[in-house]
Scaffold this motif. Structure first.
Motif, PDB file in Angstrom:
ATOM      1  N   ASN A 164       0.770  -1.192  -0.011  1.00  0.00           N
ATOM      2  CA  ASN A 164       0.036  -0.199   0.039  1.00  0.00           C
ATOM      3  C   ASN A 164       0.883   1.127  -0.076  1.00  0.00           C
ATOM      4  O   ASN A 164       0.574   2.420  -0.676  1.00  0.00           O
ATOM      5  N   LEU A 165       1.881   1.224   0.763  1.00  0.00           N
ATOM      6  CA  LEU A 165       2.833   2.544   0.884  1.00  0.00           C
ATOM      7  C   LEU A 165       3.572   2.566  -0.574  1.00  0.00           C
ATOM      8  O   LEU A 165       3.466   3.543  -1.105  1.00  0.00           O
ATOM      9  N   GLY A 221      -6.655   9.904   2.541  1.00  0.00           N
ATOM     10  CA  GLY A 221      -8.200   9.570   2.407  1.00  0.00           C
ATOM     11  C   GLY A 221      -8.323   8.225   1.622  1.00  0.00           C
ATOM     12  O   GLY A 221      -9.511   7.804   1.289  1.00  0.00           O
ATOM     13  N   VAL A 222      -7.458   7.433   1.458  1.00  0.00           N
ATOM     14  CA  VAL A 222      -7.470   5.941   0.791  1.00  0.00           C
ATOM     15  C   VAL A 222      -7.924   5.128   1.697  1.00  0.00           C
ATOM     16  O   VAL A 222      -7.202   4.454   2.440  1.00  0.00           O
ATOM     17  N   ASP A 223      -8.882   4.769   1.681  1.00  0.00           N
ATOM     18  CA  ASP A 223      -9.870   3.952   2.568  1.00  0.00           C
ATOM     19  C   ASP A 223      -9.854   2.584   2.327  1.00  0.00           C
ATOM     20  O   ASP A 223      -9.906   1.602   3.125  1.00  0.00           O
ATOM     21  N   LEU A 224      -9.927   2.091   0.983  1.00  0.00           N
ATOM     22  CA  LEU A 224      -9.803   0.765   0.420  1.00  0.00           C
ATOM     23  C   LEU A 224      -8.871   0.578  -0.608  1.00  0.00           C
ATOM     24  O   LEU A 224      -8.728   1.611  -1.530  1.00  0.00           O
ATOM     25  N   VAL A 225      -8.378  -0.504  -0.677  1.00  0.00           N
ATOM     26  CA  VAL A 225      -7.123  -0.855  -1.602  1.00  0.00           C
ATOM     27  C   VAL A 225      -7.935  -2.366  -1.825  1.00  0.00           C
ATOM     28  O   VAL A 225      -7.705  -3.308  -1.126  1.00  0.00           O
ATOM     29  N   ASP A 226      -8.070  -2.356  -3.139  1.00  0.00           N
ATOM     30  CA  ASP A 226      -8.366  -3.587  -3.713  1.00  0.00           C
ATOM     31  C   ASP A 226      -9.554  -4.315  -2.893  1.00  0.00           C
ATOM     32  O   ASP A 226      -9.801  -5.415  -2.697  1.00  0.00           O
ATOM     33  N   GLY A 227     -10.405  -3.308  -2.685  1.00  0.00           N
ATOM     34  CA  GLY A 227     -11.741  -3.570  -1.797  1.00  0.00           C
ATOM     35  C   GLY A 227     -11.394  -3.926  -0.106  1.00  0.00           C
ATOM     36  O   GLY A 227     -12.320  -4.083   0.509  1.00  0.00           O
TER      37      GLY A 227
END
Length: 795
Positions: free
Chosen positions: A399-400, A409-415
Motif C-alpha cells: 500500500n505504501l 483518504g485512501v480507505d480501500l485498496v483492492d476492496g
C-alpha cells in the motif's frame, strides 16, 4: 463567553480561560514572572506551579514523596524523554544488553522509541497481548538477582484503537518477572504505562499501580490547554534516567570552559529544559476545579461514558439491513461487559447490504452533514489496526509503495479497508449524542427497512440497568420504528426505469460551460471559451485566503458562492460582483508594474504548496467587507504550475499515480464533467424535490455538462472528444458536504449527498475528472452544442 459551565457541557465544548482571568485569580496582585527568578512575581509563579504539581499527583492518588511531575509539551514528548534518558546498556559480545519491549497494541509514539534505541544497540521486542498472558512458573530465580541490566516494558492502560483496558496488575507482573517477556530475560525491569487514553474517562490510582513512568496529556482530560503534558516518574526509578543535555534551569552548576556539570537535585527541575509553559500549567487548576465541580469525580465519568459506549455498541451491533445482513463490523475484544475491561471507545467499519465494507472516508463525509465529528484511519496505532483488520506486513508495504500513507483518504485498496471509524465519548457526551449518531447510520447506510437482531435486546436492557442515568436511554423499538422509511438503495437500472430520463447512447452534446475564475466563488457561464494549458482559460486562477493566509472554501465560508466573478476578455479585467456591493476589477494578464508592487506569498491547495501574488488592498477590503473577516485575493504566480495527480479508474479514494498534466488552483484535475441524466436521476430520487434542474446542476460545480448519455454512463468512459479537443478521463470525483450548499443562497442542506450515498451504496462519487494535454502552439475553443464522442474502458 458562554454564561455557565452547563452551557459548555451542552455544547460539547469546554471553556478555555484567557490568560487575564487565570492571572487575576491565581497571581494577584503582582502578575506572573519567570519561575527561575527570585522576584516576588517570579516566586509566586514558582510556588503556584509547584502547587499544580501537587494537584496533579493528588488526582492520581499519590504525593511528591513517591512521584515527581515533569511537565512536557505533550504525551509524545514525555515518551521521547524516557527514550533519550533511560540508561540503556548496549549489547556486547560477552553480555546481553537492554531490551525495549512494547505491546503491539501501542500508540505510534511508543513504538517510535525504538528509532532512538536501535542506534544505541538496544534490541526492540514487540509483544502481543496473547504472549503477555504467558506466565513463568517460578518468577525471579536467585541467580538472576546479580544481573542488573535495565529493561523497559511499555504498554497502554487503554488501547487508543479499541478502548480495551489492559490489567494494571501487569505493572507488578513485569517487575516481578512473572509475565513474558520479563520471565525470560534476566535483569532489572522497569514499566512505562501509557495512560494518555485511559485517564480521559477513568481513575488511575498510583498507590495500587506503581508504574515507573506514566506519560499523560492534559487536553485529553480537560479539553485544554493544548501542547501540555507530563511524565510522572516514580522517585525510586528516577535514577535510571540520565540527562546529558542541560538547558536553563536544569543545572545546579556548570563551567563554560571546562566539561563540568552538576544536574539540579530536584527531579522535575533536572528534566524540564528552559522555562516551562507556566501560564498553561497554572490553567490546570481551573481544569481540575471545573472537572470535579461538574462531574463529582472520575468514577462518575467512567460510569457515564461506559453507559454511552455500551448502549451505542449494543444498538450498532444489532442493526441489520432489510435483507438481514449486519450493518457494522465492530473491532473489540469483548462485548462491553464492564468498565473495568472496556473504555468509552467504539471502533468499527460499516457494511453495505451485500456485506462489503464502506470506506471510512465516505462515512466521514456523510457524518459532517449531521455535524458529527468522527476520527478515521488507523489512529496512530498500526499494530492494532493490522490485527483487527487482518492487514499483513506485506500488504502494508504494498500500500505504501502504491501511494497510501497514514492519514490520507485512501480507505480501500483492492476492496480491503486500510482503516476504520472511531467514536469516542467524554464526560460532556449525552445519550442524545448516541441517538443522533445511530440515526445518522440508519438514515445514510442502512437498506430499508431497518431491522434488529432481537437476541441483542437483552444486552441493551443490561446496558440500561448498568448505566448511572438509565432514564435517559431512549427505547429501542421507537428508534427502529421511526426509521422504517427513507431513501431506498436501488440498482442503477431499476432506478432509471422508475425515475430517470434514459437518453440515447448516441447524439451526446455539450450543453453548458462553466468557468470559476475565483476558487469556491460562483460560476461564470459562457457559450464559447478558450482552452488553456491548465484547463479552461482563467479557471481557478485566483483564490481567497483568510487573515492567516489559509485558503477559504465554501466548506469554511459558504457565502463565497454569493460572489460572482466575471472575466471580460476585451478589457483584460476580472470583475467581482455581489449583492449590495460596488463592482471592482483586477487585471487578467500579467502587469509588470502591478506584479512589482505586489507581495509574493505561499499558500497550499490540497496539500500542494503554490506560489502566489497578492492582488492588492482594494480587492482585500472588498472581500473583507462582504465576508465579515480579514481576507485577501491572491493569484497563482504566472509560469509556476502544480503537477497533477490522477486517480485510478477503479473508484473514488483509490491509490493515486503521477500524471504529466498541470493544474491551476483547482483541487485535483483540470476539468470536471457531469451528465444531465445523472443529475436528473439523483434529483428524482431525492425525497424533497424543491429544486429545479438548473439549481441541482449548479451544486455539482462542473466545468462541462453533457446531455444524451444514460445516468452514470460517464463512469465507464476512458477518453472523449468534444468538438476537436480530446480529453482523458482521470477518474471519478469524490464528493463532500460542499454539494449540500445552495449556490444561490449559501444555505446548507443534507441533500443531495444523502441521496447520492444511498443510491450508490455508500460511494459518494459524481461526475468525472478530465485532463487535456496539447502542444504549446495548439489553439482550441470549446463551444456549447459541440458533439461529444466517447470511448469506454470496454473498448
Amino acid at each position: 463567553r458562554p454564561q455557565s459551565n452547563r452551557e459548555h457541557v451542552r455544547s460539547g465544548s469546554f471553556p478555555s480561560p484567557d490568560a487575564e482571568s487565570i492571572i487575576s485569580k491565581y497571581l494577584e496582585p503582582c502578575g506572573p514572572g519567570n519561575p527561575h527568578s527570585h522576584s516576588p512575581s517570579s516566586r509566586l509563579t514558582h510556588d503556584t506551579v509547584e502547587q499544580v504539581r501537587s494537584r496533579v499527583l493528588q488526582h492520581f492518588n499519590t504525593t511528591s514523596k513517591d512521584y515527581s511531575v515533569i511537565f512536557t509539551s505533550g504525551c509524545t514528548a514525555a515518551l521521547k524523554l524516557v527514550a533519550e534518558t533511560f540508561r540503556w546498556r548496549p549489547q556486547t559480545e560477552g553480555e546481553a544488553g537492554s531490551h525495549l519491549c512494547y505491546l503491539t497494541d501501542s500508540h505510534t509514539s511508543v513504538v517510535g522509541m525504538r528509532g532512538l534505541t536501535s542506534t544505541l544497540g538496544v534490541a526492540a521486542l514487540p509483544v502481543s497481548s496473547q504472549e503477555l498472558k504467558t506466565r513463568a512458573k517460578d518468577g525471579i530465580q536467585e541467580e538472576d538477582v546479580i544481573c542488573q541490566t535495565p529493561h523497559l516494558f511499555c504498554y497502554p492502560a487503554q488501547s487508543n484503537f479499541s478502548g480495551r483496558k489492559y490489567p494494571l496488575s501487569h505493572v507488578e507482573g513485569i517487575r516481578a518477572r512473572r509475565l513474558y517477556p520479563a520471565c525470560d530475560l534476566q535483569g532489572r525491569w522497569f514499566v512505562l504505562l501509557d495512560a494518555a487514553s485511559y485517564v480521559t474517562c477513568s481513575s488511575l490510582n498510583l498507590q495500587d499501580c506503581p508504574a515507573d513512568f506514566i506519560p499523560i496529556s492534559f487536553y485529553k482530560i480537560f479539553g485544554f490547554p493544548t501542547g501540555l503534558g507530563a511524565l510522572l516518574v516514580r522517585n525510586d526509578a528516577a535514577g535510571i534516567l540520565r540527562k546529558t543535555y542541560f538547558g536553563g534551569g536544569t543545572a545546579a552548576a556548570y563551567l563554560s570552559g571546562e566539561n563540568y556539570y552538576v544536574p539540579a537535585e530536584n527531579i522535575s527541575d533536572r528534566f524540564e529544559d528552559g522555562t516551562v509553559s507556566f501560564l498553561d500549567i497554572i490553567a490546570l487548576n481551573h481544569g481540575f476545579e471545573s472537572l470535579y465541580r461538574i462531574t463529582g469525580n472520575m468514577h462518575n465519568i467512567q460510569q457515564h461514558t461506559f453507559g454511552l459506549a455500551r448502549y451505542t455498541y449494543t444498538l450498532l451491533s444489532s442493526l441489520c439491513h432489510g435483507n438481514g445482513r449486519p450493518v457494522a463490523q465492530i473491532y473489540a475484544e469483548g462485548q462491553f461487559e464492564s468498565p473495568i475491561t472496556q473504555g468509552a471507545i467504539l471502533n468499527f467499519n460499516l457494511l453495505d447490504s451485500s456485506g462489503q465494507i464502506v470506506g471510512y472516508s465516505q462515512v466521514d463525509r456523510m457524518a459532517s452533514l449531521f455535524n458529527i465529528h468522527l476520527r478515521t484511519g488507523c489512529f496512530c496505532n498500526t499494530g492494532a489496526c493490522q490485527a483487527f483488520l487482518g492487514i499483513t506486513d506485506q500488504q502494508m508495504k504494498r500500500n505504501l509503495q502504491a501511494g497510501h500513507v497514514c492519514g490520507d483518504g485512501v480507505d480501500l485498496v483492492d476492496g480491503q479497508p486500510t482503516g476504520s471509524v472511531r467514536v469516542s465519548f467524554g464526560y460532556m457526551s449525552t445519550f442524545e449524542d448516541c441517538q443522533k449518531f445511530l440515526s445518522f447510520v440508519a438514515e445514510c447506510f442502512v437498506m430499508k427497512p431497518v431491522t434488529v437482531n432481537r437476541a441483542r435486546l437483552q444486552e441493551l436492557k443490561a446496558a440500561r440497568e448498568s448505566s448511572d442515568r438509565p432514564d435517559e436511554l431512549p427505547p429501542v423499538n421507537g428508534f427502529i420504528k421511526e426509521r422504517q422509511t427513507g431513501v431506498e438503495k436501488s440498482s442503477s437500472k431499476a432506478s432509471q426505469q422508475e425515475f430517470g430520463h434514459v437518453g440515447p447512447s448516441h447524439g451526446k452534446t455539450l450543453t453548458n460551460i462553466y468557468v470559476y475564475p475565483v476558487k469556491s466563488c460562483a460560476a461564470f457561464e459562457v457559450h464559447d471559451w478558450p482552452v488553456g494549458p491548465l484547463g479552461l482559460l482563467y479557471d481557478r486562477g485566483w483564490m481567497v485566503v483568510n487573515g492567516n493566509g489559509v485558503c477559504l472554501s465554501q466548506k469554511r465560508e459558504s457565502r463565497l458562492c454569493l460572489i460572482r466573478p466575471q472575466v471580460h476578455l476585451p478589457s483584460n479585467k476580472l470583475f467581482l460582483q455581489a449583492s449590495g456591493m460596488d463592482t471592482i476589477s483586477v487585471p487578467l494578464e500579467d502587469d509588470v508594474s502591478f506584479h512589482t508592487s505586489s507581495q509574493m506569498c505561499h499558500s497550499k491547495v490540497c496539500g500542494d504548496r503554490v506560489e502566489t501574488f497578492d492582488c492588492g488592498d482594494e480587492a482585500a477590503a472588498w472581500l473583507s467587507l462582504f465576508l465579515g473577516q480579514p481576507c485577501r485575493l491572491i493569484r497563482q504566480r504566472p509560469g509556476l504550475t502544480r503537477e497533477m495527480k490522477k486517480r485510478n479508474q477503479t473508484g473514488d479514494d483509490q491509490l493515486i499515480t503521477a500524471a504529466s498534466s498541470f493544474l491551476s488552483l483547482v483541487n485535483e484535475a483540470q476539468y470536471l464533467m457531469i451528465s444531465r441524466a445523472s443529475v436528473e436521476l439523483i434529483q428524482n430520487l431525492m425525497s424533497n424535490r424543491f429544486e429545479c434542474e438548473m439549481f441541482a446542476i449548479k451544486r455539482f460545480r462542473a466545468n462541462l455538462v453533457i446531455a444524451g448519455a444514460e445516468p452514470f454512463e460517464e463512469d465507464n468512459w476512458s477518453h472523449l472528444i468534444i468538438g476537436n479537443t480530446r480529453f482523458t478521463v482521470a477518474g471519478p470525483c469524490g464528493r463532500c458536504q460542499m454539494i449540500g450548499i445552495d449556490q444561490d443562497t449559501g444555505t446548507r442542506t443534507k441533500e443531495p449527498l444523502v441521496t447520492l450515498s444511498a443510491h450508490r451504496s455508500g460511494k459518494v462519487t459524481f461526475g468525472v475528472y478530465l485532463t487535456h494535454q496539447a502542444p504549446e502552439d495548439f489553439v482550441s475553443v470549446l463551444s456549447v452544442g459541440s458533439v461529444v464522442q466517447m470511448e469506454s474502458h470496454d473498448h
